[in-house]
Design a protein around this motif. Structure first.
Motif, PDB file in Angstrom:
ATOM      1  N   ILE A   2      62.511  13.754 -58.778  1.00 19.91           N
ATOM      2  CA  ILE A   2      63.300  13.777 -60.175  1.00 19.91           C
ATOM      3  C   ILE A   2      64.485  14.146 -60.055  1.00 19.91           C
ATOM      4  CG2 ILE A   2      62.901  14.240 -62.608  1.00 19.91           C
ATOM      5  CD1 ILE A   2      60.532  12.394 -61.492  1.00 19.91           C
ATOM      6  N   ARG A   3      65.605  13.288 -60.540  1.00 17.23           N
ATOM      7  CA  ARG A   3      66.869  13.879 -60.555  1.00 17.23           C
ATOM      8  C   ARG A   3      67.220  14.374 -61.955  1.00 17.23           C
ATOM      9  NH1 ARG A   3      69.628   8.159 -59.838  1.00 17.23           N
ATOM     10  NH2 ARG A   3      71.435   9.539 -60.187  1.00 17.23           N
ATOM     11  N   VAL A   4      67.774  15.647 -61.786  1.00 17.32           N
ATOM     12  CA  VAL A   4      68.345  16.406 -63.298  1.00 17.32           C
ATOM     13  C   VAL A   4      69.410  17.116 -63.025  1.00 17.32           C
ATOM     14  CG1 VAL A   4      67.639  18.528 -64.581  1.00 17.32           C
ATOM     15  CG2 VAL A   4      65.656  17.025 -63.202  1.00 17.32           C
ATOM     16  N   VAL A   5      70.335  16.605 -64.234  1.00 16.06           N
ATOM     17  CA  VAL A   5      71.409  16.881 -64.312  1.00 16.06           C
ATOM     18  C   VAL A   5      71.739  18.029 -65.274  1.00 16.06           C
ATOM     19  CG1 VAL A   5      73.833  16.183 -65.149  1.00 16.06           C
ATOM     20  CG2 VAL A   5      72.587  14.752 -63.796  1.00 16.06           C
ATOM     21  N   LEU A   6      72.341  19.178 -65.024  1.00 14.52           N
ATOM     22  CA  LEU A   6      72.511  20.594 -65.989  1.00 14.52           C
ATOM     23  C   LEU A   6      74.000  20.414 -66.426  1.00 14.52           C
ATOM     24  CD1 LEU A   6      70.832  23.143 -63.594  1.00 14.52           C
ATOM     25  CD2 LEU A   6      69.858  21.941 -65.716  1.00 14.52           C
ATOM     26  N   PRO A  74      56.159  17.506 -74.923  1.00 16.52           N
ATOM     27  CA  PRO A  74      56.596  17.766 -73.556  1.00 16.52           C
ATOM     28  C   PRO A  74      55.456  17.212 -72.517  1.00 16.52           C
ATOM     29  CG  PRO A  74      56.272  19.761 -74.904  1.00 16.52           C
ATOM     30  CD  PRO A  74      55.933  18.584 -75.932  1.00 16.52           C
ATOM     31  N   ASP A  75      54.401  16.842 -72.800  1.00 17.86           N
ATOM     32  CA  ASP A  75      53.512  16.162 -71.822  1.00 17.86           C
ATOM     33  C   ASP A  75      53.405  14.627 -71.929  1.00 17.86           C
ATOM     34  OD1 ASP A  75      52.714  18.735 -70.741  1.00 17.86           O
ATOM     35  OD2 ASP A  75      51.027  18.991 -72.308  1.00 17.86           O
ATOM     36  N   SER A  76      54.405  14.130 -72.309  1.00 15.78           N
ATOM     37  CA  SER A  76      54.668  12.682 -72.556  1.00 15.78           C
ATOM     38  C   SER A  76      55.231  12.140 -71.138  1.00 15.78           C
ATOM     39  CB  SER A  76      55.232  12.250 -73.736  1.00 15.78           C
ATOM     40  OG  SER A  76      56.478  12.708 -73.881  1.00 15.78           O
ATOM     41  N   ALA A  77      54.756  11.157 -70.535  1.00 20.39           N
ATOM     42  CA  ALA A  77      55.435  10.730 -69.428  1.00 20.39           C
ATOM     43  C   ALA A  77      56.784  10.186 -69.690  1.00 20.39           C
ATOM     44  CB  ALA A  77      54.794   9.418 -68.871  1.00 20.39           C
ATOM     45  N   LEU A  78      57.713  10.593 -68.520  1.00 26.06           N
ATOM     46  CA  LEU A  78      59.040  10.269 -68.341  1.00 26.06           C
ATOM     47  C   LEU A  78      59.231   8.873 -68.172  1.00 26.06           C
ATOM     48  CD1 LEU A  78      60.512  13.197 -66.229  1.00 26.06           C
ATOM     49  CD2 LEU A  78      60.836  12.892 -68.782  1.00 26.06           C
ATOM     50  N   PRO A  79      60.307   8.229 -68.723  1.00 27.12           N
ATOM     51  CA  PRO A  79      60.793   6.920 -68.338  1.00 27.12           C
ATOM     52  C   PRO A  79      60.702   6.263 -66.981  1.00 27.12           C
ATOM     53  CG  PRO A  79      62.450   7.730 -69.919  1.00 27.12           C
ATOM     54  CD  PRO A  79      61.497   9.081 -69.348  1.00 27.12           C
ATOM     55  N   GLU A  80      60.107   5.309 -66.686  1.00 26.57           N
ATOM     56  CA  GLU A  80      59.710   4.748 -65.368  1.00 26.57           C
ATOM     57  C   GLU A  80      60.945   4.947 -64.530  1.00 26.57           C
ATOM     58  OE1 GLU A  80      59.585   2.846 -61.841  1.00 26.57           O
ATOM     59  OE2 GLU A  80      60.728   1.962 -63.534  1.00 26.57           O
ATOM     60  N   PRO A  81      62.194   4.575 -64.632  1.00 27.98           N
ATOM     61  CA  PRO A  81      63.514   4.538 -64.027  1.00 27.98           C
ATOM     62  C   PRO A  81      63.690   6.352 -63.824  1.00 27.98           C
ATOM     63  CG  PRO A  81      64.176   3.163 -65.778  1.00 27.98           C
ATOM     64  CD  PRO A  81      62.773   3.868 -66.030  1.00 27.98           C
ATOM     65  N   VAL A  82      63.259   7.249 -64.505  1.00 26.90           N
ATOM     66  CA  VAL A  82      63.545   8.712 -64.218  1.00 26.90           C
ATOM     67  C   VAL A  82      62.378   9.044 -63.205  1.00 26.90           C
ATOM     68  CG1 VAL A  82      63.580  11.003 -65.056  1.00 26.90           C
ATOM     69  CG2 VAL A  82      64.599   9.071 -66.567  1.00 26.90           C
ATOM     70  N   ALA A  83      61.069   8.678 -63.611  1.00 30.40           N
ATOM     71  CA  ALA A  83      59.981   9.155 -62.612  1.00 30.40           C
ATOM     72  C   ALA A  83      60.193   8.463 -61.184  1.00 30.40           C
ATOM     73  CB  ALA A  83      58.591   8.448 -63.247  1.00 30.40           C
ATOM     74  N   ALA A  84      60.964   7.302 -61.184  1.00 33.39           N
ATOM     75  CA  ALA A  84      61.182   6.648 -59.991  1.00 33.39           C
ATOM     76  C   ALA A  84      62.284   7.015 -59.045  1.00 33.39           C
ATOM     77  CB  ALA A  84      61.339   5.172 -59.990  1.00 33.39           C
ATOM     78  N   ARG A  86      65.602   6.665 -59.980  1.00 33.43           N
ATOM     79  CA  ARG A  86      66.807   5.684 -60.292  1.00 33.43           C
ATOM     80  C   ARG A  86      67.607   6.280 -61.250  1.00 33.43           C
ATOM     81  NH1 ARG A  86      62.509   2.119 -60.224  1.00 33.43           N
ATOM     82  NH2 ARG A  86      62.891   1.501 -62.447  1.00 33.43           N
ATOM     83  N   GLU A  87      67.138   7.024 -62.216  1.00 33.19           N
ATOM     84  CA  GLU A  87      67.975   7.348 -63.230  1.00 33.19           C
ATOM     85  C   GLU A  87      67.790   9.111 -63.426  1.00 33.19           C
ATOM     86  OE1 GLU A  87      70.269   5.828 -65.510  1.00 33.19           O
ATOM     87  OE2 GLU A  87      69.891   4.044 -64.442  1.00 33.19           O
ATOM     88  N   PRO A  88      68.477   9.895 -63.741  1.00 31.65           N
ATOM     89  CA  PRO A  88      68.717  11.431 -63.872  1.00 31.65           C
ATOM     90  C   PRO A  88      68.133  11.513 -65.377  1.00 31.65           C
ATOM     91  CG  PRO A  88      70.799  10.587 -64.382  1.00 31.65           C
ATOM     92  CD  PRO A  88      69.957   9.388 -63.979  1.00 31.65           C
ATOM     93  N   LEU A  89      67.327  12.699 -65.595  1.00 29.27           N
ATOM     94  CA  LEU A  89      67.161  13.526 -66.402  1.00 29.27           C
ATOM     95  C   LEU A  89      68.264  14.344 -67.125  1.00 29.27           C
ATOM     96  CD1 LEU A  89      65.399  14.122 -69.172  1.00 29.27           C
ATOM     97  CD2 LEU A  89      64.479  15.924 -67.429  1.00 29.27           C
ATOM     98  N   LEU A  90      68.982  14.072 -68.117  1.00 24.38           N
ATOM     99  CA  LEU A  90      70.035  14.841 -68.550  1.00 24.38           C
ATOM    100  C   LEU A  90      69.645  16.175 -69.298  1.00 24.38           C
ATOM    101  CD1 LEU A  90      72.655  12.074 -69.276  1.00 24.38           C
ATOM    102  CD2 LEU A  90      72.380  13.086 -67.275  1.00 24.38           C
ATOM    103  N   ILE A  91      69.961  17.186 -68.895  1.00 25.98           N
ATOM    104  CA  ILE A  91      70.003  18.390 -69.776  1.00 25.98           C
ATOM    105  C   ILE A  91      71.165  18.733 -70.421  1.00 25.98           C
ATOM    106  CG2 ILE A  91      68.972  20.751 -70.051  1.00 25.98           C
ATOM    107  CD1 ILE A  91      67.108  20.161 -67.923  1.00 25.98           C
ATOM    108  N   ILE A  92      71.351  18.674 -71.948  1.00 25.41           N
ATOM    109  CA  ILE A  92      72.421  18.675 -72.303  1.00 25.41           C
ATOM    110  C   ILE A  92      72.739  20.042 -73.290  1.00 25.41           C
ATOM    111  CG2 ILE A  92      74.267  17.718 -73.910  1.00 25.41           C
ATOM    112  CD1 ILE A  92      73.601  16.105 -71.537  1.00 25.41           C
ATOM    113  N   GLY A  93      73.727  20.745 -73.405  1.00 23.15           N
ATOM    114  CA  GLY A  93      73.793  21.758 -74.467  1.00 23.15           C
ATOM    115  C   GLY A  93      74.562  21.286 -75.555  1.00 23.15           C
ATOM    116  N   ALA A  94      73.870  21.154 -76.622  1.00 24.15           N
ATOM    117  CA  ALA A  94      74.302  20.713 -77.697  1.00 24.15           C
ATOM    118  C   ALA A  94      75.348  21.513 -78.556  1.00 24.15           C
ATOM    119  CB  ALA A  94      73.093  20.446 -78.763  1.00 24.15           C
ATOM    120  N   MET A  95      76.234  20.921 -79.184  1.00 22.78           N
ATOM    121  CA  MET A  95      77.239  21.781 -79.981  1.00 22.78           C
ATOM    122  C   MET A  95      77.106  21.733 -81.347  1.00 22.78           C
ATOM    123  SD  MET A  95      80.555  20.476 -77.812  1.00 22.78           S
ATOM    124  CE  MET A  95      81.730  21.265 -78.800  1.00 22.78           C
ATOM    125  N   ALA A  96      77.422  22.862 -82.114  1.00 22.57           N
ATOM    126  CA  ALA A  96      77.322  22.949 -83.535  1.00 22.57           C
ATOM    127  C   ALA A  96      78.455  23.695 -84.319  1.00 22.57           C
ATOM    128  CB  ALA A  96      75.886  23.518 -83.954  1.00 22.57           C
TER     129      ALA A  96
END
Length: 98
Positions: A2-6, A74-84, A86-96
């Motif tokens: 799984i690809r992850v972008v922090l 949290p226990d729902s399956a990730l989208p297929e392109p992320v699971a495979a 091909r696409e990263p999961l992006l973790i984003i720091g939101a702004m307020a």
């Protein structure tokens, strides 16, 4: 893998690369990815989700395949392109603020 972008502040805290590859056992879920991330980078425990409850921190968002996954269970399956990997999961720091 799984690809992850922090976001930059978590990347600096963990001394990690822009994009990480994590081995997540079983069917990849958001909880599984976060478990693997915190296992590999213990300094991130408590920064993305609350240590006691496991709930997402208010100013952290999750995106994949141009979809906001932040409010998905949290226990729902990730989208297929992320699971495979091909696409990263992006973790984003939101702004307020104003």
């Amino acid at each position: 893998m799984i690809r992850v972008v922090l976001p930059p502040h978590l990347r600096g805290l963990a001394k990690a690369a822009h994009e990480l590859e994590l081995d997540v056992p079983g069917a990849p879920t958001l909880a599984g990815v976060l478990d693997a991330l915190e296992e590999r980078y213990p300094v991130l425990r408590g920064t993305i989700r609350d240590r006691a409850t496991g709930t997402r921190r208010a100013f952290v968002r999750f995106y994949a395949c141009e979809e906001d996954l932040s409010n998905e269970p949290p226990d729902s399956a990730l989208p297929e392109p992320v699971a495979a990997g091909r696409e990263p999961l992006l973790i984003i720091g939101a702004m307020a603020g104003g």
